[in-house]
Scaffold this motif. Sequence first.
Motif, PDB file in Angstrom:
ATOM      1  N   ILE A 198      34.583  10.629 -35.366  1.00 49.07           N
ATOM      2  CA  ILE A 198      33.339  10.083 -35.709  1.00 49.07           C
ATOM      3  C   ILE A 198      33.083   8.929 -34.855  1.00 49.07           C
ATOM      4  O   ILE A 198      34.043   8.204 -34.452  1.00 49.07           O
ATOM      5  CB  ILE A 198      33.592   9.354 -37.235  1.00 49.07           C
ATOM      6  CG1 ILE A 198      33.868  10.518 -38.189  1.00 49.07           C
ATOM      7  CG2 ILE A 198      32.229   8.559 -37.654  1.00 49.07           C
ATOM      8  CD1 ILE A 198      34.226   9.933 -39.624  1.00 49.07           C
ATOM      9  N   HIS A 199      31.787   8.901 -34.535  1.00 50.26           N
ATOM     10  CA  HIS A 199      31.562   7.912 -33.386  1.00 50.26           C
ATOM     11  C   HIS A 199      31.592   6.493 -34.166  1.00 50.26           C
ATOM     12  O   HIS A 199      31.235   6.384 -35.174  1.00 50.26           O
ATOM     13  CB  HIS A 199      29.871   8.132 -32.831  1.00 50.26           C
ATOM     14  CG  HIS A 199      29.334   7.327 -31.989  1.00 50.26           C
ATOM     15  ND1 HIS A 199      29.133   6.092 -32.020  1.00 50.26           N
ATOM     16  CD2 HIS A 199      29.446   7.621 -30.516  1.00 50.26           C
ATOM     17  CE1 HIS A 199      28.718   5.685 -30.844  1.00 50.26           C
ATOM     18  NE2 HIS A 199      28.981   6.385 -29.960  1.00 50.26           N
ATOM     19  N   PRO A 200      31.789   5.326 -33.327  1.00 45.92           N
ATOM     20  CA  PRO A 200      31.793   4.088 -33.822  1.00 45.92           C
ATOM     21  C   PRO A 200      30.651   3.628 -34.406  1.00 45.92           C
ATOM     22  O   PRO A 200      30.448   2.886 -35.457  1.00 45.92           O
ATOM     23  CB  PRO A 200      32.325   3.028 -32.742  1.00 45.92           C
ATOM     24  CG  PRO A 200      32.736   4.220 -31.574  1.00 45.92           C
ATOM     25  CD  PRO A 200      32.241   5.498 -31.887  1.00 45.92           C
ATOM     26  N   ASP A 201      29.528   4.135 -34.047  1.00 46.19           N
ATOM     27  CA  ASP A 201      28.057   3.562 -34.618  1.00 46.19           C
ATOM     28  C   ASP A 201      27.581   4.624 -35.734  1.00 46.19           C
ATOM     29  O   ASP A 201      26.579   4.606 -35.954  1.00 46.19           O
ATOM     30  CB  ASP A 201      26.997   3.434 -33.590  1.00 46.19           C
ATOM     31  CG  ASP A 201      27.648   2.235 -32.521  1.00 46.19           C
ATOM     32  OD1 ASP A 201      28.325   1.305 -33.081  1.00 46.19           O
ATOM     33  OD2 ASP A 201      27.034   2.211 -31.457  1.00 46.19           O
ATOM     34  N   HIS A 258      23.960   4.245 -37.313  1.00 44.17           N
ATOM     35  CA  HIS A 258      22.894   5.083 -36.884  1.00 44.17           C
ATOM     36  C   HIS A 258      22.206   5.700 -37.863  1.00 44.17           C
ATOM     37  O   HIS A 258      21.001   6.067 -37.918  1.00 44.17           O
ATOM     38  CB  HIS A 258      23.417   6.356 -35.999  1.00 44.17           C
ATOM     39  CG  HIS A 258      22.918   7.317 -35.674  1.00 44.17           C
ATOM     40  ND1 HIS A 258      21.739   7.173 -34.721  1.00 44.17           N
ATOM     41  CD2 HIS A 258      22.722   8.569 -36.076  1.00 44.17           C
ATOM     42  CE1 HIS A 258      20.991   8.540 -34.389  1.00 44.17           C
ATOM     43  NE2 HIS A 258      21.830   9.188 -35.279  1.00 44.17           N
ATOM     44  N   HIS A 259      22.940   6.107 -39.039  1.00 40.45           N
ATOM     45  CA  HIS A 259      22.251   6.815 -40.369  1.00 40.45           C
ATOM     46  C   HIS A 259      21.982   5.795 -41.292  1.00 40.45           C
ATOM     47  O   HIS A 259      21.114   6.216 -42.253  1.00 40.45           O
ATOM     48  CB  HIS A 259      23.632   7.713 -40.905  1.00 40.45           C
ATOM     49  CG  HIS A 259      23.834   8.926 -39.946  1.00 40.45           C
ATOM     50  ND1 HIS A 259      24.604   8.889 -38.922  1.00 40.45           N
ATOM     51  CD2 HIS A 259      23.329  10.027 -40.328  1.00 40.45           C
ATOM     52  CE1 HIS A 259      24.724   9.987 -38.546  1.00 40.45           C
ATOM     53  NE2 HIS A 259      24.036  10.901 -39.349  1.00 40.45           N
ATOM     54  N   ALA A 260      22.033   4.549 -41.155  1.00 43.77           N
ATOM     55  CA  ALA A 260      21.577   3.725 -42.157  1.00 43.77           C
ATOM     56  C   ALA A 260      20.009   3.529 -42.399  1.00 43.77           C
ATOM     57  O   ALA A 260      19.467   3.409 -43.264  1.00 43.77           O
ATOM     58  CB  ALA A 260      21.988   2.113 -41.844  1.00 43.77           C
ATOM     59  N   GLU A 296      33.264   3.970 -43.691  1.00 41.25           N
ATOM     60  CA  GLU A 296      32.016   4.601 -43.208  1.00 41.25           C
ATOM     61  C   GLU A 296      30.807   4.236 -44.502  1.00 41.25           C
ATOM     62  O   GLU A 296      31.331   4.719 -45.457  1.00 41.25           O
ATOM     63  CB  GLU A 296      32.157   5.778 -42.978  1.00 41.25           C
ATOM     64  CG  GLU A 296      32.742   6.101 -41.702  1.00 41.25           C
ATOM     65  CD  GLU A 296      32.195   5.703 -40.418  1.00 41.25           C
ATOM     66  OE1 GLU A 296      30.922   5.158 -40.492  1.00 41.25           O
ATOM     67  OE2 GLU A 296      32.839   5.596 -39.481  1.00 41.25           O
ATOM     68  N   ARG A 297      29.926   3.619 -44.127  1.00 40.58           N
ATOM     69  CA  ARG A 297      28.878   3.358 -45.098  1.00 40.58           C
ATOM     70  C   ARG A 297      27.345   3.327 -44.454  1.00 40.58           C
ATOM     71  O   ARG A 297      27.405   2.557 -43.683  1.00 40.58           O
ATOM     72  CB  ARG A 297      29.254   1.865 -46.009  1.00 40.58           C
ATOM     73  CG  ARG A 297      29.219   0.836 -45.242  1.00 40.58           C
ATOM     74  CD  ARG A 297      29.581  -0.517 -46.324  1.00 40.58           C
ATOM     75  NE  ARG A 297      29.476  -1.643 -45.486  1.00 40.58           N
ATOM     76  CZ  ARG A 297      28.395  -2.140 -44.979  1.00 40.58           C
ATOM     77  NH1 ARG A 297      27.381  -1.674 -45.286  1.00 40.58           N
ATOM     78  NH2 ARG A 297      28.355  -3.163 -44.134  1.00 40.58           N
ATOM     79  N   PHE A 298      26.402   3.863 -45.360  1.00 36.94           N
ATOM     80  CA  PHE A 298      25.056   3.676 -44.727  1.00 36.94           C
ATOM     81  C   PHE A 298      24.493   2.516 -45.654  1.00 36.94           C
ATOM     82  O   PHE A 298      23.374   2.152 -45.047  1.00 36.94           O
ATOM     83  CB  PHE A 298      24.444   4.887 -44.992  1.00 36.94           C
ATOM     84  CG  PHE A 298      25.093   6.254 -44.366  1.00 36.94           C
ATOM     85  CD1 PHE A 298      25.867   6.168 -43.117  1.00 36.94           C
ATOM     86  CD2 PHE A 298      24.830   7.442 -44.953  1.00 36.94           C
ATOM     87  CE1 PHE A 298      26.450   7.193 -42.620  1.00 36.94           C
ATOM     88  CE2 PHE A 298      25.719   8.478 -44.299  1.00 36.94           C
ATOM     89  CZ  PHE A 298      26.373   8.382 -43.272  1.00 36.94           C
ATOM     90  N   THR A 299      24.692   2.075 -46.512  1.00 41.46           N
ATOM     91  CA  THR A 299      24.034   1.064 -47.330  1.00 41.46           C
ATOM     92  C   THR A 299      25.154   0.108 -47.754  1.00 41.46           C
ATOM     93  O   THR A 299      26.554   0.343 -47.742  1.00 41.46           O
ATOM     94  CB  THR A 299      23.430   1.704 -48.489  1.00 41.46           C
ATOM     95  OG1 THR A 299      24.511   2.274 -49.496  1.00 41.46           O
ATOM     96  CG2 THR A 299      22.358   2.390 -48.221  1.00 41.46           C
ATOM     97  N   ARG A 300      24.968  -1.124 -48.252  1.00 45.91           N
ATOM     98  CA  ARG A 300      25.945  -2.099 -48.840  1.00 45.91           C
ATOM     99  C   ARG A 300      25.720  -1.759 -50.673  1.00 45.91           C
ATOM    100  O   ARG A 300      24.638  -1.946 -51.003  1.00 45.91           O
ATOM    101  CB  ARG A 300      25.488  -3.539 -48.597  1.00 45.91           C
ATOM    102  CG  ARG A 300      26.228  -4.419 -49.531  1.00 45.91           C
ATOM    103  CD  ARG A 300      27.769  -4.586 -49.304  1.00 45.91           C
ATOM    104  NE  ARG A 300      28.158  -4.963 -48.150  1.00 45.91           N
ATOM    105  CZ  ARG A 300      29.592  -4.595 -47.565  1.00 45.91           C
ATOM    106  NH1 ARG A 300      30.228  -3.562 -48.352  1.00 45.91           N
ATOM    107  NH2 ARG A 300      29.831  -4.810 -46.524  1.00 45.91           N
ATOM    108  N   ASP A 301      26.761  -1.387 -51.058  1.00 49.10           N
ATOM    109  CA  ASP A 301      26.783  -0.880 -52.385  1.00 49.10           C
ATOM    110  C   ASP A 301      27.150  -1.848 -53.275  1.00 49.10           C
ATOM    111  O   ASP A 301      28.379  -2.428 -53.025  1.00 49.10           O
ATOM    112  CB  ASP A 301      27.336   0.488 -52.944  1.00 49.10           C
ATOM    113  CG  ASP A 301      26.678   1.543 -51.920  1.00 49.10           C
ATOM    114  OD1 ASP A 301      25.728   1.344 -51.371  1.00 49.10           O
ATOM    115  OD2 ASP A 301      27.358   2.704 -51.864  1.00 49.10           O
TER     116      ASP A 301
END
Length: 144
Positions: free
Chosen positions: A9-12, A16-18, A131-136
């Motif tokens: 998995i790339h560090p970003d 990137h997906h956020a 790994e997260r795309f949002t702050r939940d």
Amino acid sequence: MPFDTTRVIHPDWSKHHAPVAAGGMNATVVIRNPAEATTGYDETTDQQTSIPGPAHYDGPARVQELNDSHDAAQADQQVTTRTYLLQLHFDAPRLEQGWHVEVTACANDTNLVTRTADRPMVVTDVQSGSERFTRDLVATINLD
């Protein structure tokens, strides 16, 4: 076995997906620390009032009610609470349990705005992950 010079998995990856996750945020919320509220005086009503502290987050959110309704008796009174998942921008500032959430805009369910105007949700969990795309956040609201 991975190669020494590669990563699965790339560090970003999350960053990137956020923006894709942010595309589903069609509500606006304000989150405040209730300990930062001050008191004031309302000359019209001749009463002391509570003045909310500064907003620590004022921005887009996705709000989803979870199937977690509870009816309980508290002080001989029936109380109903609901639990919500709140998804904020990936780079939302540090938020804490116990802070108050008010939904200030929600075109698809204006009831959320009305419901939280006088009785805010209370953050019960700030979720974290590698790994997260949002702050939940998980928050509850007392409906009674």
